[in-house]
Design an enzyme around this catalytic site. Sequence first.
Site, PDB file in Angstrom:
ATOM      1  CE  LYS A  13      -1.922  -1.162   3.927  1.00 18.28           C
ATOM      2  NZ  LYS A  13      -1.140  -2.377   4.242  1.00 18.28           N
ATOM      3  NE  ARG A  85      -4.126  -1.191  10.129  1.00 14.72           N
ATOM      4  CZ  ARG A  85      -3.043  -0.551   9.729  1.00 14.72           C
ATOM      5  NH1 ARG A  85      -3.106   0.476   8.943  1.00 14.72           N
ATOM      6  NH2 ARG A  85      -1.866  -0.944  10.136  1.00 14.72           N
ATOM      7  NE  ARG A 123       8.136  -2.144   5.895  1.00  7.48           N
ATOM      8  CZ  ARG A 123       6.831  -2.057   6.157  1.00  7.48           C
ATOM      9  NH1 ARG A 123       6.003  -1.577   5.246  1.00  7.48           N
ATOM     10  NH2 ARG A 123       6.359  -2.462   7.313  1.00  7.48           N
ATOM     11  NE  ARG A 156       6.781  -0.033   9.916  1.00  4.42           N
ATOM     12  CZ  ARG A 156       5.607  -0.092   9.301  1.00  4.42           C
ATOM     13  NH1 ARG A 156       5.453   0.505   8.138  1.00  4.42           N
ATOM     14  NH2 ARG A 156       4.603  -0.751   9.828  1.00  4.42           N
ATOM     15  NE  ARG A 167       2.783  -4.658  11.320  1.00  4.65           N
ATOM     16  CZ  ARG A 167       3.802  -4.500  10.470  1.00  4.65           C
ATOM     17  NH1 ARG A 167       4.991  -4.993  10.761  1.00  4.65           N
ATOM     18  NH2 ARG A 167       3.620  -3.857   9.352  1.00  4.65           N
TER      19      ARG A 167
HETATM   20  P1  AP5 Z   1       4.896  -1.616   1.751  1.00  2.21           P
HETATM   21  O1  AP5 Z   1       4.406  -0.844   0.557  1.00  2.21           O
HETATM   22  O2  AP5 Z   1       5.762  -0.898   2.725  1.00  2.21           O
HETATM   23  O3  AP5 Z   1       3.675  -2.356   2.478  1.00  2.21           O
HETATM   24  P2  AP5 Z   1       2.396  -1.766   3.203  1.00  2.21           P
HETATM   25  O4  AP5 Z   1       1.202  -2.451   2.625  1.00  2.21           O
HETATM   26  O5  AP5 Z   1       2.395  -0.271   3.183  1.00  2.21           O
HETATM   27  O6  AP5 Z   1       2.655  -2.373   4.631  1.00  2.21           O
HETATM   28  P3  AP5 Z   1       2.822  -1.717   6.089  1.00  2.21           P
HETATM   29  O7  AP5 Z   1       3.572  -2.708   6.916  1.00  2.21           O
HETATM   30  O8  AP5 Z   1       3.406  -0.339   6.036  1.00  2.21           O
HETATM   31  O9  AP5 Z   1       1.364  -1.682   6.498  1.00  2.21           O
HETATM   32  P4  AP5 Z   1       0.808  -1.752   7.898  1.00  2.21           P
HETATM   33  O10 AP5 Z   1      -0.601  -1.614   7.525  1.00  2.21           O
HETATM   34  O11 AP5 Z   1       1.138  -2.865   8.771  1.00  2.21           O
HETATM   35  O12 AP5 Z   1       1.598  -0.575   8.645  1.00  2.21           O
HETATM   36  P5  AP5 Z   1       1.166   0.891   9.044  1.00  2.21           P
HETATM   37  O13 AP5 Z   1       2.374   1.729   8.960  1.00  2.21           O
HETATM   38  O14 AP5 Z   1      -0.069   1.314   8.332  1.00  2.21           O
HETATM   39  O15 AP5 Z   1       5.666  -2.921   1.189  1.00  2.21           O
HETATM   40  C1  AP5 Z   1       6.312  -3.825   2.080  1.00  2.21           C
HETATM   41  C2  AP5 Z   1       7.645  -4.272   1.475  1.00  2.21           C
HETATM   42  O16 AP5 Z   1       7.391  -5.058   0.310  1.00  2.21           O
HETATM   43  C3  AP5 Z   1       8.560  -3.129   1.016  1.00  2.21           C
HETATM   44  O17 AP5 Z   1       9.886  -3.465   1.314  1.00  2.21           O
HETATM   45  C4  AP5 Z   1       8.336  -3.036  -0.506  1.00  2.21           C
HETATM   46  O18 AP5 Z   1       9.514  -2.608  -1.190  1.00  2.21           O
HETATM   47  C5  AP5 Z   1       8.002  -4.492  -0.853  1.00  2.21           C
HETATM   48  N1  AP5 Z   1       6.972  -4.567  -1.911  1.00  2.21           N
HETATM   49  C6  AP5 Z   1       5.893  -3.781  -2.090  1.00  2.21           C
HETATM   50  N2  AP5 Z   1       5.172  -4.182  -3.140  1.00  2.21           N
HETATM   51  C7  AP5 Z   1       5.811  -5.276  -3.629  1.00  2.21           C
HETATM   52  C8  AP5 Z   1       5.549  -6.161  -4.738  1.00  2.21           C
HETATM   53  N3  AP5 Z   1       4.476  -5.969  -5.521  1.00  2.21           N
HETATM   54  N4  AP5 Z   1       6.407  -7.184  -4.954  1.00  2.21           N
HETATM   55  C9  AP5 Z   1       7.508  -7.365  -4.156  1.00  2.21           C
HETATM   56  N5  AP5 Z   1       7.806  -6.548  -3.109  1.00  2.21           N
HETATM   57  C10 AP5 Z   1       6.965  -5.529  -2.850  1.00  2.21           C
HETATM   58  O19 AP5 Z   1       0.739   0.672  10.561  1.00  2.21           O
HETATM   59  C11 AP5 Z   1       1.691   0.392  11.578  1.00  2.21           C
HETATM   60  C12 AP5 Z   1       0.985   0.378  12.937  1.00  2.21           C
HETATM   61  O20 AP5 Z   1       0.389   1.675  13.216  1.00  2.21           O
HETATM   62  C13 AP5 Z   1      -0.185  -0.605  13.081  1.00  2.21           C
HETATM   63  O21 AP5 Z   1       0.263  -1.895  13.437  1.00  2.21           O
HETATM   64  C14 AP5 Z   1      -1.010   0.069  14.191  1.00  2.21           C
HETATM   65  O22 AP5 Z   1      -0.450  -0.138  15.456  1.00  2.21           O
HETATM   66  C15 AP5 Z   1      -0.869   1.549  13.863  1.00  2.21           C
HETATM   67  N6  AP5 Z   1      -1.931   2.033  12.975  1.00  2.21           N
HETATM   68  C16 AP5 Z   1      -1.753   2.547  11.711  1.00  2.21           C
HETATM   69  N7  AP5 Z   1      -2.926   2.905  11.196  1.00  2.21           N
HETATM   70  C17 AP5 Z   1      -3.875   2.615  12.120  1.00  2.21           C
HETATM   71  C18 AP5 Z   1      -5.295   2.734  12.157  1.00  2.21           C
HETATM   72  N8  AP5 Z   1      -5.979   3.240  11.115  1.00  2.21           N
HETATM   73  N9  AP5 Z   1      -5.947   2.320  13.274  1.00  2.21           N
HETATM   74  C19 AP5 Z   1      -5.264   1.820  14.330  1.00  2.21           C
HETATM   75  N10 AP5 Z   1      -3.923   1.669  14.365  1.00  2.21           N
HETATM   76  C20 AP5 Z   1      -3.240   2.073  13.273  1.00  2.21           C
END
Ligand code: AP5
Length: 221
Positions: A13, A85, A123, A156, A167
Amino acid sequence: MNLIFLGPPGAGKGTQAKILEERFGYRQISTGDILRRNVREGTPLGLEAKGYMDSGALVPDDLIIRMMDAEFEHAGDVILDGFPRTVPQAQALDELLRRKRRAAVAILFDVDMNVLTDRLTGRWTHAASGRTYHERFAPPKSAGIDDVTGEPLIQRDDDKEETIRKRLAVYEEQTAPLIAYYDNPADARLVTVDALAPIDAVTKQLIDVVSGDGFSEHAPA
Ligand code: AP5
């Protein structure tokens, strides 16, 4: 049209949000990036959120909804990356969109759960911008260094295998129900992309979605 990116941790994403931001002029709103910035700066929100994030749990809905209310004060189309979420967050977003007279389409990043641990443990992130790389799938020009700023990349805290497992379980339990929430044929609000494909192939699918909506790509500078 505003875009809601829906999918498990590691689905891509954030990677795609950054690409569309650059090419189509969207503003990416990543709740994860906003929370991590607050943690780094030691704000009251950051202090409250840190424990939840480190354990892989979700931050409570009321904190997130208040935070997002402020984000919608700015004009322009956004990509919501990591929000909503939970069902209460989705209901709050509906209310926010109604109040602001804005519309949104949800895009589901459909991916095999088995690839996610590999994607997340490999990552590397540029903390200030949220730009991400992957050791194998999207390496930076120099290992450990951000291509744009030359600053060091970090891994991270929540990208450890044990926290990733938590997660993913939290995703299944609290976020996956949003697929049914948005999959309402009357509204046609859900579009699915194959997020198992390589990064540029996923981008192409997303461009098809946004172009179909009348968006045009930014002319190169
Ligand atoms: P990447 O694009 O970084 O993945 P992502 O889907 O953005 O995954 P995240 O881990 O950032 O999502 P998340 O939802 O857990 O974390 P968030 O920061 O929102 O890609 C991942 C890797 O794969 C990269 O290295 C990339 O290069 C590679 N890649 C990408 N696409 C690829 C492909 N097609 N093929 C091969 N490789 C690929 O949340 C973190 C924490 O914050 C949560 O756990 C929670 O505690 C809190 N939080 C955030 N939002 C909320 C909310 N709305 N409500 C409550 N808590 C929240």
